[in-house]
Design a protein around this motif. Structure first.
Motif, PDB file in Angstrom:
ATOM      1  N   LYS A  45       5.774  65.631-103.940  1.00 18.57           N
ATOM      2  CA  LYS A  45       5.509  66.592-103.091  1.00 18.57           C
ATOM      3  C   LYS A  45       4.070  66.928-103.013  1.00 18.57           C
ATOM      4  CE  LYS A  45      10.147  69.059-104.315  1.00 18.57           C
ATOM      5  NZ  LYS A  45      10.649  69.798-105.382  1.00 18.57           N
ATOM      6  N   ILE A  46       3.553  66.771-104.229  1.00 21.47           N
ATOM      7  CA  ILE A  46       1.879  66.613-103.981  1.00 21.47           C
ATOM      8  C   ILE A  46       1.598  65.828-102.866  1.00 21.47           C
ATOM      9  CG2 ILE A  46      -0.269  66.303-105.126  1.00 21.47           C
ATOM     10  CD1 ILE A  46       1.387  67.549-107.768  1.00 21.47           C
ATOM     11  N   LEU A  47       2.027  64.406-102.918  1.00 25.01           N
ATOM     12  CA  LEU A  47       1.495  63.313-102.192  1.00 25.01           C
ATOM     13  C   LEU A  47       1.751  63.743-100.709  1.00 25.01           C
ATOM     14  CD1 LEU A  47       2.433  60.162-104.012  1.00 25.01           C
ATOM     15  CD2 LEU A  47       0.123  61.238-103.840  1.00 25.01           C
ATOM     16  N   ILE A  48       2.836  64.451-100.377  1.00 24.95           N
ATOM     17  CA  ILE A  48       3.353  64.864 -98.845  1.00 24.95           C
ATOM     18  C   ILE A  48       2.654  66.302 -98.645  1.00 24.95           C
ATOM     19  CG2 ILE A  48       4.877  62.979 -98.798  1.00 24.95           C
ATOM     20  CD1 ILE A  48       6.971  65.578 -98.973  1.00 24.95           C
ATOM     21  N   GLY A  49       1.879  66.748 -99.261  1.00 31.07           N
ATOM     22  CA  GLY A  49       0.974  68.151 -99.023  1.00 31.07           C
ATOM     23  C   GLY A  49       1.804  69.301 -99.130  1.00 31.07           C
ATOM     24  N   MET A  50       2.859  69.202 -99.919  1.00 36.17           N
ATOM     25  CA  MET A  50       3.655  70.455-100.180  1.00 36.17           C
ATOM     26  C   MET A  50       3.280  71.384-101.272  1.00 36.17           C
ATOM     27  SD  MET A  50       7.576  68.886 -99.801  1.00 36.17           S
ATOM     28  CE  MET A  50       8.429  70.572-100.423  1.00 36.17           C
ATOM     29  N   ASN A  70      -1.883  68.859 -89.449  1.00 29.83           N
ATOM     30  CA  ASN A  70      -0.647  68.357 -89.380  1.00 29.83           C
ATOM     31  C   ASN A  70      -1.009  66.790 -88.677  1.00 29.83           C
ATOM     32  OD1 ASN A  70       0.832  70.281 -90.099  1.00 29.83           O
ATOM     33  ND2 ASN A  70       1.188  71.232 -88.159  1.00 29.83           N
ATOM     34  N   ARG A  71      -2.176  66.370 -88.582  1.00 30.71           N
ATOM     35  CA  ARG A  71      -2.271  65.227 -88.114  1.00 30.71           C
ATOM     36  C   ARG A  71      -1.963  64.118 -89.111  1.00 30.71           C
ATOM     37  NH1 ARG A  71      -8.227  65.667 -85.779  1.00 30.71           N
ATOM     38  NH2 ARG A  71      -8.224  67.047 -87.624  1.00 30.71           N
ATOM     39  N   PHE A  72      -1.949  64.802 -90.346  1.00 29.18           N
ATOM     40  CA  PHE A  72      -1.685  63.698 -91.635  1.00 29.18           C
ATOM     41  C   PHE A  72      -0.115  63.303 -91.494  1.00 29.18           C
ATOM     42  CE2 PHE A  72       0.148  64.308 -95.881  1.00 29.18           C
ATOM     43  CZ  PHE A  72      -0.418  63.260 -96.519  1.00 29.18           C
ATOM     44  N   TYR A  73       0.592  64.145 -91.078  1.00 32.40           N
ATOM     45  CA  TYR A  73       2.195  63.747 -90.802  1.00 32.40           C
ATOM     46  C   TYR A  73       2.618  62.725 -89.960  1.00 32.40           C
ATOM     47  CZ  TYR A  73       2.619  67.672 -94.301  1.00 32.40           C
ATOM     48  OH  TYR A  73       2.696  68.439 -95.294  1.00 32.40           O
ATOM     49  N   GLU A  74       1.576  62.610 -89.271  1.00 28.75           N
ATOM     50  CA  GLU A  74       1.527  61.335 -88.156  1.00 28.75           C
ATOM     51  C   GLU A  74       1.502  59.917 -89.068  1.00 28.75           C
ATOM     52  OE1 GLU A  74       2.169  60.863 -84.613  1.00 28.75           O
ATOM     53  OE2 GLU A  74       3.007  62.623 -84.978  1.00 28.75           O
ATOM     54  N   GLN A  75       0.817  60.179 -90.111  1.00 32.32           N
ATOM     55  CA  GLN A  75       0.511  58.872 -90.681  1.00 32.32           C
ATOM     56  C   GLN A  75       1.300  58.340 -91.903  1.00 32.32           C
ATOM     57  OE1 GLN A  75      -3.793  59.061 -92.100  1.00 32.32           O
ATOM     58  NE2 GLN A  75      -4.265  60.109 -90.111  1.00 32.32           N
ATOM     59  N   ILE A  76       2.371  59.124 -92.144  1.00 31.76           N
ATOM     60  CA  ILE A  76       3.140  58.976 -93.367  1.00 31.76           C
ATOM     61  C   ILE A  76       4.521  59.031 -93.017  1.00 31.76           C
ATOM     62  CG2 ILE A  76       1.315  60.187 -94.965  1.00 31.76           C
ATOM     63  CD1 ILE A  76       3.444  62.346 -95.342  1.00 31.76           C
ATOM     64  N   GLY A  77       5.517  58.463 -93.791  1.00 30.40           N
ATOM     65  CA  GLY A  77       6.741  58.481 -93.897  1.00 30.40           C
ATOM     66  C   GLY A  77       7.371  58.749 -95.137  1.00 30.40           C
ATOM     67  N   VAL A  78       8.381  59.465 -95.171  1.00 32.76           N
ATOM     68  CA  VAL A  78       8.893  59.986 -96.628  1.00 32.76           C
ATOM     69  C   VAL A  78      10.511  59.623 -96.699  1.00 32.76           C
ATOM     70  CG1 VAL A  78       9.194  61.970 -98.348  1.00 32.76           C
ATOM     71  CG2 VAL A  78       7.079  61.851 -96.818  1.00 32.76           C
ATOM     72  N   ASP A  79      10.725  59.111 -97.569  1.00 38.24           N
ATOM     73  CA  ASP A  79      12.315  58.988 -97.807  1.00 38.24           C
ATOM     74  C   ASP A  79      12.692  60.174 -98.782  1.00 38.24           C
ATOM     75  OD1 ASP A  79      14.919  58.040 -98.022  1.00 38.24           O
ATOM     76  OD2 ASP A  79      14.355  56.457 -99.378  1.00 38.24           O
ATOM     77  N   PHE A  80      13.207  61.061 -98.446  1.00 38.50           N
ATOM     78  CA  PHE A  80      13.752  62.379 -98.901  1.00 38.50           C
ATOM     79  C   PHE A  80      14.600  62.255-100.271  1.00 38.50           C
ATOM     80  CE2 PHE A  80      12.203  64.091 -94.786  1.00 38.50           C
ATOM     81  CZ  PHE A  80      11.040  64.582 -95.270  1.00 38.50           C
ATOM     82  N   SER A 100      11.363  60.671 -83.465  1.00 43.62           N
ATOM     83  CA  SER A 100      11.454  61.730 -82.753  1.00 43.62           C
ATOM     84  C   SER A 100      10.412  62.772 -83.523  1.00 43.62           C
ATOM     85  CB  SER A 100      12.705  62.525 -82.521  1.00 43.62           C
ATOM     86  OG  SER A 100      13.214  63.036 -83.545  1.00 43.62           O
ATOM     87  N   LEU A 101      10.144  62.611 -84.867  1.00 43.23           N
ATOM     88  CA  LEU A 101       9.312  63.598 -85.426  1.00 43.23           C
ATOM     89  C   LEU A 101       7.806  63.244 -85.275  1.00 43.23           C
ATOM     90  CD1 LEU A 101      11.304  63.727 -88.855  1.00 43.23           C
ATOM     91  CD2 LEU A 101      11.510  65.227 -87.054  1.00 43.23           C
ATOM     92  N   TYR A 102       7.729  62.017 -84.630  1.00 41.20           N
ATOM     93  CA  TYR A 102       6.258  61.590 -84.506  1.00 41.20           C
ATOM     94  C   TYR A 102       6.058  61.676 -83.115  1.00 41.20           C
ATOM     95  CZ  TYR A 102       6.579  59.671 -89.188  1.00 41.20           C
ATOM     96  OH  TYR A 102       6.844  59.405 -90.377  1.00 41.20           O
ATOM     97  N   GLN A 103       4.759  62.054 -82.984  1.00 45.02           N
ATOM     98  CA  GLN A 103       3.976  62.242 -81.557  1.00 45.02           C
ATOM     99  C   GLN A 103       3.611  60.839 -80.766  1.00 45.02           C
ATOM    100  OE1 GLN A 103       1.143  65.055 -81.805  1.00 45.02           O
ATOM    101  NE2 GLN A 103       2.658  66.913 -81.452  1.00 45.02           N
ATOM    102  N   GLY A 104       2.952  60.036 -81.927  1.00 38.92           N
ATOM    103  CA  GLY A 104       2.377  58.696 -81.469  1.00 38.92           C
ATOM    104  C   GLY A 104       3.634  57.810 -81.020  1.00 38.92           C
ATOM    105  N   ASP A 105       3.043  56.509 -80.818  1.00 42.53           N
ATOM    106  CA  ASP A 105       4.021  55.298 -80.336  1.00 42.53           C
ATOM    107  C   ASP A 105       4.785  55.012 -81.576  1.00 42.53           C
ATOM    108  OD1 ASP A 105       3.305  55.411 -77.860  1.00 42.53           O
ATOM    109  OD2 ASP A 105       2.126  53.830 -78.053  1.00 42.53           O
ATOM    110  N   CYS A 106       5.974  54.573 -81.565  1.00 37.11           N
ATOM    111  CA  CYS A 106       6.994  54.300 -82.856  1.00 37.11           C
ATOM    112  C   CYS A 106       7.639  53.030 -82.109  1.00 37.11           C
ATOM    113  CB  CYS A 106       7.819  55.026 -83.045  1.00 37.11           C
ATOM    114  SG  CYS A 106       7.324  56.679 -84.015  1.00 37.11           S
ATOM    115  N   TYR A 107       7.752  51.993 -83.179  1.00 29.76           N
ATOM    116  CA  TYR A 107       8.707  51.045 -82.831  1.00 29.76           C
ATOM    117  C   TYR A 107      10.084  51.492 -82.506  1.00 29.76           C
ATOM    118  CZ  TYR A 107       5.671  47.892 -85.437  1.00 29.76           C
ATOM    119  OH  TYR A 107       4.553  47.319 -85.658  1.00 29.76           O
ATOM    120  N   SER A 108      10.786  50.739 -81.554  1.00 33.14           N
ATOM    121  CA  SER A 108      12.114  51.278 -81.183  1.00 33.14           C
ATOM    122  C   SER A 108      12.993  50.837 -82.151  1.00 33.14           C
ATOM    123  CB  SER A 108      12.447  50.769 -79.752  1.00 33.14           C
ATOM    124  OG  SER A 108      12.701  49.265 -80.013  1.00 33.14           O
ATOM    125  N   ALA A 109      14.327  51.642 -82.109  1.00 36.69           N
ATOM    126  CA  ALA A 109      15.402  51.485 -83.029  1.00 36.69           C
ATOM    127  C   ALA A 109      15.848  49.940 -83.059  1.00 36.69           C
ATOM    128  CB  ALA A 109      16.621  52.308 -82.606  1.00 36.69           C
TER     129      ALA A 109
END
Ligand SMILES: Nc1ncnc2c1ncn2[C@@H]1O[C@H](COP(=O)(O)OP(=O)(O)OP(=O)(O)O)[C@@H](O)[C@H]1O
Ligand SMILES: [Mg+2]
Length: 121
Positions: A45-50, A70-80, A100-109
């Motif tokens: 939780k500390i690592l993801i800013g919570m 919030n730009r930080f969240y474009e750079q990380i992924g979390v397995d909850f 869909s949670l990311y604004q930037g380009d993502c790989y497609s499914a």
């Protein structure tokens, strides 16, 4: 990529996480183990800013976490820890949802399913 330097955190007045230091390089796979209650999820939780009210330093990709925007969240992924969607969605729906949670380009499914070697309808 991840640098903790003498990071301390507590939920109460009692000392809890004290002077935690470790470094994870880019591309490195790093895991930490410990008994229940040791503080593993708290560190996540500390690592993801919570939980920004730690002392010491927690830097991810050059960003001191307590100062992130919030730009930080474009750079990380979390397995909850407690998946509430994973089992209700197909693999493709899971990938589409998380991209869909990311604004930037993502790989497609399709690209990711190809990469993983799993094939689903
Ligand atoms: N919001 C909170 N307020 C107060 N105490 C908390 C809070 N969240 C967790 N704790 C306490 O902090 C301690 C560490 O919890 P944490 O969930 O980080 O441990 P963990 O190592 O992930 O354990 P587990 O292996 O069971 O998942 C526990 O004693 C827990 O009760
Ligand atoms: Mg945990």
């Amino acid at each position: 990529m991840i640098q903790l330097n003498k990071m301390s955190f507590t939920y109460t007045k009692q000392p809890f996480l004290e002077n935690i230091s470790f470094t994870v390089e880019s591309g490195e796979i790093f895991g930490f183990l410990g008994p229940s209650g040791a503080g593993k999820s708290t560190i996540q939780k500390i690592l993801i800013g919570m939980l920004p009210n730690y002392t010491g330093s927690v830097v991810i990709n050059g960003i001191e976490i307590k100062k992130h925007d919030n730009r930080f969240y474009e750079q990380i992924g979390v397995d909850f820890e407690y998946p509430s969607l994973y089992k209700k969605l197909t693999a493709r729906q899971n990938l589409d949802f998380f991209s869909s949670l990311y604004q930037g380009d993502c790989y497609s499914a399709d690209e990711l399913l190809d990469f993983s070697g799993f094939y689903f309808l």
